[in-house]
Enzyme design. Structure first.
Site, PDB file in Angstrom:
ATOM      1  N   ASP A 171       3.599  -2.402  -6.432  1.00  0.00           N
ATOM      2  CA  ASP A 171       3.512  -0.852  -7.211  1.00  0.00           C
ATOM      3  C   ASP A 171       3.601  -0.902  -8.507  1.00  0.00           C
ATOM      4  OD1 ASP A 171       3.537   2.218  -6.188  1.00  0.00           O
ATOM      5  OD2 ASP A 171       5.406   2.059  -7.417  1.00  0.00           O
TER       6      ASP A 171
ATOM      7  N   GLU B 256      -1.182  -3.294  -7.973  1.00  0.00           N
ATOM      8  CA  GLU B 256      -1.580  -2.011  -8.321  1.00  0.00           C
ATOM      9  C   GLU B 256      -1.150  -1.847  -9.856  1.00  0.00           C
ATOM     10  OE1 GLU B 256      -0.621   2.565  -8.161  1.00  0.00           O
ATOM     11  OE2 GLU B 256       0.855   1.134  -8.390  1.00  0.00           O
TER      12      GLU B 256
END
Ligand code: GLC
Length: 569
Positions: free
Chosen positions: A218, A292
């Site tokens: 993330d 990401e």
């Protein structure tokens, strides 16, 4: 834009061998709170996921990526982690996770879990200790605590905005401020601190030892900040949505968009991934990291997938490109050029839990515009047109060599919930922008499994944590299974052919004979033709149609907003 005559037709060469699984895998994103509910409380959970894994095996995907299910107060739907080594009771237990993993592996599905290293929850034991300790304490050094500016420190330490709106700093009672690039309940960790680095390497090992096949990282571009945390007047965003600028046109801009500020994409972040690469390498050489990272241009993104760093990065430039053949050809070429230069697979993605689903984006008057959510009073997408184009876009994507990501429900053709009442919204981005952004709830609605059941079969009790749109009855999995031409069966057939023909490790050679509005390429023995123009185009005589995203008229033409896969041998 692409000039059809002057570019080389061979864009990406096929591989003889299949290589590691992540070079060609189709990976399905499960958003646990909205996939399937086993307990009956209206929120999805791990036993619910396990009970529906056969759907994914039948669909023919290779792997599942689970969004966070860790202990969390759910201030950002689990992207605010309080304990990285435990399952939140909302989703089940560690035993439930082990059962899920065993069942998935038994079905031949790999499992990728989500790691959230940029920030913790404010309920993490480290942040609780930091908040309870004095300015300058060792406890505070794991986060970014600073004195404020102004006469009495009443102003934030710098001018950074939170990606969810409002300032990126919150003041604690003793007067110091802490940094949070997202919600105030998601304090950013200080990645210069050795304990932070050691802790996350240990968390990786905890899940690797349990048997996971990889991690989705993330905000992978955010962990290291420029020294001194300098002011910056540019714009930060996750989705970089709604400005309508083609990401390729923006790629060379120095300031403004593109997340090029001092909080993102700093060179120092790569040391972290080199260390993690070594952690994974100590296992069986078969585990993967996917970044990401909302960074531009693609050449910056390729730095995350150099041979000694991560294995994949999400290709958000593809997701964000307008529904326009020359622009898509250009982003496809740039994707292969940059990833091939570092020996990494190219990935493809159209939807996830942070963006309006592509079936809705493609039904807008500016097709594939990226509003930060759609709500009552906003332009409502044309649902039929959006679905037609979404199916076309998905067949285009699945014909491309590399690894592809599917977001739960796209195989059913689901649109967003675009008239969700605002008082039901839960996304912190909605609240922190004072409603200026509708937020991401519209793409997070619980899935429809059975058309005739309460809550469309999501939960045994019929409850759903967000209401499902009335039109979703027609999209339920059970009314599509076995129905030729349904969105589900079209995805399934595409995945069968993709696997049998080894398209994931295939090559891409343009076929420019169909004109500027058509994207056509050969991948091994399959010719993929996507007609983004407004007029039908003639298909090659005698070619056998393997698949099409909509019914073909039978006169040898391919209608507008339709993709076909043809056998060329
Ligand atoms: C990532 C997640 C998003 C989350 C944010 C903060 O972008 O995909 O859902 O809100 O990080 O963790």
């Amino acid at each position: 834009m692409t000039s059809l005559d002057t570019r080389s037709l061979l864009v990406h060469a096929p591989s003889d061998s299949d290589g590691e699984w992540w070079r060609h895998a189709v990976i399905y994103q499960v958003y646990p709170r909205s996939f399937a509910d086993g307990s009956g409380d209206g929120v999805g959970d791990l036993p619910g996921v396990t009970s529906r894994l056969d759907h994914l095996a039948a669909l023919g995907v290779d792997a599942v990526w689970l969004s966070p299910f860790y202990r969390s107060p759910q201030a950002d739907a689990g992207y605010d982690v309080a304990d990285y080594r435990d399952v939140d009771p909302l989703f089940g237990t560690l035993d439930d996770f082990d059962a899920l993993l065993a069942r998935a592996h038994g079905l031949g599905l790999r499992v990728v879990v989500d790691l959230v290293p940029n920030h913790t929850s404010d309920e993490h034991v480290w942040f609780r200790a930091a908040a309870a300790s004095a300015p300058g304490s060792a406890e505070r050094a794991r986060y970014h605590f600073r004195e404020g500016r102004g006469e009495s420190g009443e102003l934030p330490p710098n001018n950074w905005d939170s990606i969810f709106g409002g300032p990126a700093w919150t003041r604690v009672p003793d007067g110091q401020w802490y940094l949070h690039l997202f919600d105030s309940r998601q304090p950013d960790l200080n990645w210069e601190h050795p304990e932070v680095r050691a802790e996350f390497e240990d968390v990786l090992r905890f899940w690797l030892d349990r048997g996971v096949d990889g991690f989705r990282i993330d905000v992978a571009h955010g962990m290291v900040k420029a020294p001194g945390l300098p002011d910056w007047s540019g714009h930060v965003s996750m989705i970089d949505g709604s400005d309508g600028v083609d990401p390729l046109d923006r790629a060379d801009e120095v300031t403004g968009s593109g997340n090029q500020g001092p909080m993102f994409d700093q060179d120092g972040v790569h040391d972290i991934y080199r260390a993690w690469n070594r952690v994974l390498a100590a296992y069986d050489g078969d585990r993967a990291l996917v970044a990401e990272a909302w960074v531009e241009p693609l050449s910056r993104l390729a730095r995350y997938v150099r041979p000694d760093e991560m294995q994949q990065a999400f290709n958000f430039a593809f997701l964000a490109t307008p529904w326009h053949a020359p622009a898509l050809r250009e982003v496809i070429e740039a994707s292969y050029a940059t990833n091939d230069s570092v020996g990494a697979p190219t990935t493809w993605v159209m939807s996830n839990h942070d963006v309006v689903r592509h079936a809705s984006r493609l039904g807008l008057s500016e097709p594939n515009a990226r509003p930060n959510g759609i709500g009552r009073g906003d332009e409502q997408p044309d649902e039929q047109l959006g679905l037609r184009r979404a199916r076309s876009a998905s067949l285009l994507m699945l014909g491309l060599p590399g690894s592809a990501y599917l977001y739960q429900g796209e195989e059913l053709g689901l649109p967003d919930h675009t008239d969700l009442p605002d008082d039901l919204r839960q996304d912190p981005a909605y609240f922190r922008t004072g409603g200026a952004e509708r937020g991401r709830d519209g793409c997070r609605v619980p899935l429809p499994w059975e058309a005739g059941a309460p809550g469309l079969g999501f939960s045994p009790a019929g409850l759903t944590w967000l209401p499902q749109p009335a039109s979703w009855t027609a999209y339920a999995a059970d009314v599509q299974r076995g129905v030729p031409g349904s969105t589900y069966e079209t995805y399934r057939a595409a995945l069968v052919t993709r696997r049998a023909d080894r398209l994931g490790t295939g090559g891409l050679t343009w076929d420019h004979t169909f004109g500027d509005d058509v994207i056509a390429f050969r991948n091994r023995d399959v010719l993929v033709v996507a007609n983004l123009g407004s007029l039908p185009v003639a298909l090659p005589e005698g070619a056998a149609v393997l698949l099409s995203s909509a019914d073909l008229p039978g006169d040898g033409t391919l209608p507008a907003d339709t993709t076909a896969w043809l056998r060329t041998r």
